[in-house]
Design an enzyme around this catalytic site. Structure first.
Site, PDB file in Angstrom:
ATOM      1  N   LYS A  13       0.830  -1.215   0.000  1.00 17.56           N
ATOM      2  CA  LYS A  13       0.000   0.000   0.000  1.00 17.56           C
ATOM      3  C   LYS A  13       0.866   1.267   0.000  1.00 17.56           C
ATOM      4  O   LYS A  13       0.628   2.192  -0.773  1.00 17.56           O
ATOM      5  CB  LYS A  13      -0.927   0.031   1.237  1.00 17.56           C
ATOM      6  CG  LYS A  13      -1.850  -1.168   1.360  1.00 17.56           C
ATOM      7  CD  LYS A  13      -2.846  -1.024   2.502  1.00 17.56           C
ATOM      8  CE  LYS A  13      -2.229  -0.994   3.888  1.00 17.56           C
ATOM      9  NZ  LYS A  13      -1.654  -2.285   4.337  1.00 17.56           N
ATOM     10  N   ARG A  87      -9.646   0.832   8.974  1.00 18.78           N
ATOM     11  CA  ARG A  87      -9.299  -0.545   9.315  1.00 18.78           C
ATOM     12  C   ARG A  87     -10.430  -1.236  10.071  1.00 18.78           C
ATOM     13  O   ARG A  87     -10.286  -2.401  10.423  1.00 18.78           O
ATOM     14  CB  ARG A  87      -8.060  -0.553  10.195  1.00 18.78           C
ATOM     15  CG  ARG A  87      -6.738  -0.761   9.429  1.00 18.78           C
ATOM     16  CD  ARG A  87      -5.628  -0.598  10.433  1.00 18.78           C
ATOM     17  NE  ARG A  87      -4.415  -1.271  10.177  1.00 18.78           N
ATOM     18  CZ  ARG A  87      -3.315  -0.700   9.670  1.00 18.78           C
ATOM     19  NH1 ARG A  87      -3.343   0.541   9.261  1.00 18.78           N
ATOM     20  NH2 ARG A  87      -2.204  -1.382   9.557  1.00 18.78           N
ATOM     21  N   ARG A 126      11.992  -5.857   5.427  1.00 21.95           N
ATOM     22  CA  ARG A 126      11.695  -4.513   4.939  1.00 21.95           C
ATOM     23  C   ARG A 126      12.443  -3.413   5.708  1.00 21.95           C
ATOM     24  O   ARG A 126      12.574  -3.466   6.915  1.00 21.95           O
ATOM     25  CB  ARG A 126      10.184  -4.318   5.102  1.00 21.95           C
ATOM     26  CG  ARG A 126       9.660  -2.975   4.729  1.00 21.95           C
ATOM     27  CD  ARG A 126       8.179  -3.033   4.536  1.00 21.95           C
ATOM     28  NE  ARG A 126       7.417  -2.969   5.774  1.00 21.95           N
ATOM     29  CZ  ARG A 126       6.095  -2.795   5.809  1.00 21.95           C
ATOM     30  NH1 ARG A 126       5.412  -2.699   4.687  1.00 21.95           N
ATOM     31  NH2 ARG A 126       5.460  -2.740   6.961  1.00 21.95           N
ATOM     32  N   ARG A 160      11.046  -0.707  10.935  1.00 20.37           N
ATOM     33  CA  ARG A 160       9.941  -0.458  11.863  1.00 20.37           C
ATOM     34  C   ARG A 160      10.007  -1.408  13.044  1.00 20.37           C
ATOM     35  O   ARG A 160      10.324  -2.586  12.880  1.00 20.37           O
ATOM     36  CB  ARG A 160       8.610  -0.658  11.127  1.00 20.37           C
ATOM     37  CG  ARG A 160       8.267   0.511  10.247  1.00 20.37           C
ATOM     38  CD  ARG A 160       7.069   0.237   9.391  1.00 20.37           C
ATOM     39  NE  ARG A 160       5.935  -0.345  10.110  1.00 20.37           N
ATOM     40  CZ  ARG A 160       4.706  -0.390   9.617  1.00 20.37           C
ATOM     41  NH1 ARG A 160       4.460   0.116   8.416  1.00 20.37           N
ATOM     42  NH2 ARG A 160       3.727  -0.945  10.292  1.00 20.37           N
ATOM     43  N   ARG A 171      -0.668  -8.558  13.755  1.00 18.57           N
ATOM     44  CA  ARG A 171      -1.203  -7.608  12.761  1.00 18.57           C
ATOM     45  C   ARG A 171      -2.085  -8.335  11.746  1.00 18.57           C
ATOM     46  O   ARG A 171      -3.128  -7.820  11.340  1.00 18.57           O
ATOM     47  CB  ARG A 171      -0.055  -6.868  12.060  1.00 18.57           C
ATOM     48  CG  ARG A 171       0.545  -5.774  12.934  1.00 18.57           C
ATOM     49  CD  ARG A 171       1.981  -5.483  12.592  1.00 18.57           C
ATOM     50  NE  ARG A 171       2.151  -4.748  11.355  1.00 18.57           N
ATOM     51  CZ  ARG A 171       3.311  -4.665  10.706  1.00 18.57           C
ATOM     52  NH1 ARG A 171       4.394  -5.259  11.182  1.00 18.57           N
ATOM     53  NH2 ARG A 171       3.395  -3.975   9.594  1.00 18.57           N
TER      54      ARG A 171
HETATM   55  P1  AMP Z   1       0.665   0.656   9.252  1.00 15.31           P
HETATM   56  O1  AMP Z   1       1.842   1.545   9.048  1.00 15.31           O
HETATM   57  O2  AMP Z   1      -0.532   1.063   8.436  1.00 15.31           O
HETATM   58  O3  AMP Z   1       0.992  -0.809   9.083  1.00 15.31           O
HETATM   59  O4  AMP Z   1       0.214   0.839  10.787  1.00 15.31           O
HETATM   60  C1  AMP Z   1       1.095   0.532  11.860  1.00 15.31           C
HETATM   61  C2  AMP Z   1       0.302   0.360  13.150  1.00 15.31           C
HETATM   62  O5  AMP Z   1      -0.362   1.589  13.478  1.00 15.31           O
HETATM   63  C3  AMP Z   1      -0.805  -0.679  13.110  1.00 15.31           C
HETATM   64  O6  AMP Z   1      -0.332  -2.002  13.368  1.00 15.31           O
HETATM   65  C4  AMP Z   1      -1.717  -0.171  14.224  1.00 15.31           C
HETATM   66  O7  AMP Z   1      -1.173  -0.439  15.503  1.00 15.31           O
HETATM   67  C5  AMP Z   1      -1.655   1.341  14.013  1.00 15.31           C
HETATM   68  N1  AMP Z   1      -2.663   1.808  13.038  1.00 15.31           N
HETATM   69  C6  AMP Z   1      -2.416   2.398  11.823  1.00 15.31           C
HETATM   70  N2  AMP Z   1      -3.555   2.732  11.212  1.00 15.31           N
HETATM   71  C7  AMP Z   1      -4.565   2.350  12.036  1.00 15.31           C
HETATM   72  C8  AMP Z   1      -5.984   2.398  11.949  1.00 15.31           C
HETATM   73  N3  AMP Z   1      -6.607   2.916  10.862  1.00 15.31           N
HETATM   74  N4  AMP Z   1      -6.698   1.919  13.004  1.00 15.31           N
HETATM   75  C9  AMP Z   1      -6.100   1.418  14.093  1.00 15.31           C
HETATM   76  N5  AMP Z   1      -4.762   1.306  14.237  1.00 15.31           N
HETATM   77  C10 AMP Z   1      -3.989   1.767  13.216  1.00 15.31           C
END
Ligand code: AMP
Length: 213
Positions: A13, A87, A126, A160, A171
């Site tokens: 994404k 989400r 990554r 990360r 996740r």
């Molecule tokens: P990402 O970078 O999108 O993989 O997000 C990293 C982490 O941030 C996720 O594993 C969640 O802990 C939190 N997070 C990001 N976006 C959301 C969302 N829309 N709702 C809830 N938690 C989120």
């Protein structure tokens, strides 16, 4: 034109969102990036979400909806790319309401399909450039010079905290329990367009380009 990139962690994404920003002048709204920024800034909210994120769980709807609302009101461009948001079904409803308030709507939801084995391999290797955001991988896309970003020359490469196998399993579980129902939700609305997220990056770019026109 406002779009959602929907898919599990590691589906690509962020990479596709960056391409759309560069080629179409769209605005990427990544709640994951916003939360990582909050964490790095040491704000109260950042401290609150830090452990939740590292464990791979979702933070509350209230927090992420608030972040999106703030940015929707502040940013302008050739449309928004929602990356990692919504989400949950509650976030999807909130997004529709926020866009309606701005007199806007959702154009398309791109579902990036991948299989779980591929995700584990992708995520555990990554790393990204802390300066320009370019995404790399130990095996499939290393930097030309070790420790230096090909794109901008920065040496600020980082991994990360949640890109490890344990967090990834949580996740993925969160994705299947809470986020995957959005596939049915947007399908029923007639907004969903699937692409093969396992194809080469350029092929995925082309598929998305063809959908967006
Ligand atoms: P990402 O970078 O999108 O993989 O997000 C990293 C982490 O941030 C996720 O594993 C969640 O802990 C939190 N997070 C990001 N976006 C959301 C969302 N829309 N709702 C809830 N938690 C989120």
């Amino acid at each position: 034109m406002n779009i959602i990139l929907l898919g599990p962690p590691g589906a690509g994404k962020g990479t596709q969102a960056r391409h759309l920003v560069e080629t179409r002048g769209m605005v990427q709204l990544s709640t994951g990036d916003m939360l990582r920024d909050a964490k790095a800034s040491g704000s109260d909210m950042g401290k609150k979400v830090s452990a939740i994120m590292e464990a791979g769980q979702l933070v509350t709807d209230e927090i992420v909806i608030g972040l999106i609302e703030e940015r929707l009101n502040a940013e302008q461009g050739a449309g928004f790319i929602f990356d990692g948001f919504p989400r949950t079904l509650a976030q999807a409803d909130a997004l529709a309401a926020l866009l309606a308030k701005l007199g806007q709507s959702l154009h398309t939801v791109i579902e990036m399909r991948v299989d779980d084995e591929a995700l584990v391999a992708r995520i555990t290797g990554r790393f990204t450039c802390g300066s320009c955001g370019e995404v790399y991988h130990d095996k499939t896309k290393p930097t030309a010079v070790e420790g230096t970003c090909d794109n901008c020359g920065s040496t600020e490469l980082k991994r990360r905290a949640d890109d490890n196998e344990n967090s990834l399993r949580t996740r993925l579980m969160e994705y299947y329990k809470k986020t995957s129902p959005l596939i049915g939700y947007y399908y029923a609305k007639g907004d969903l367009r699937p692409v093969n997220g396992l194809a080469e990056i350029d092929e995925v770019k082309a598929s998305i380009g063809a959908i967006l026109g």
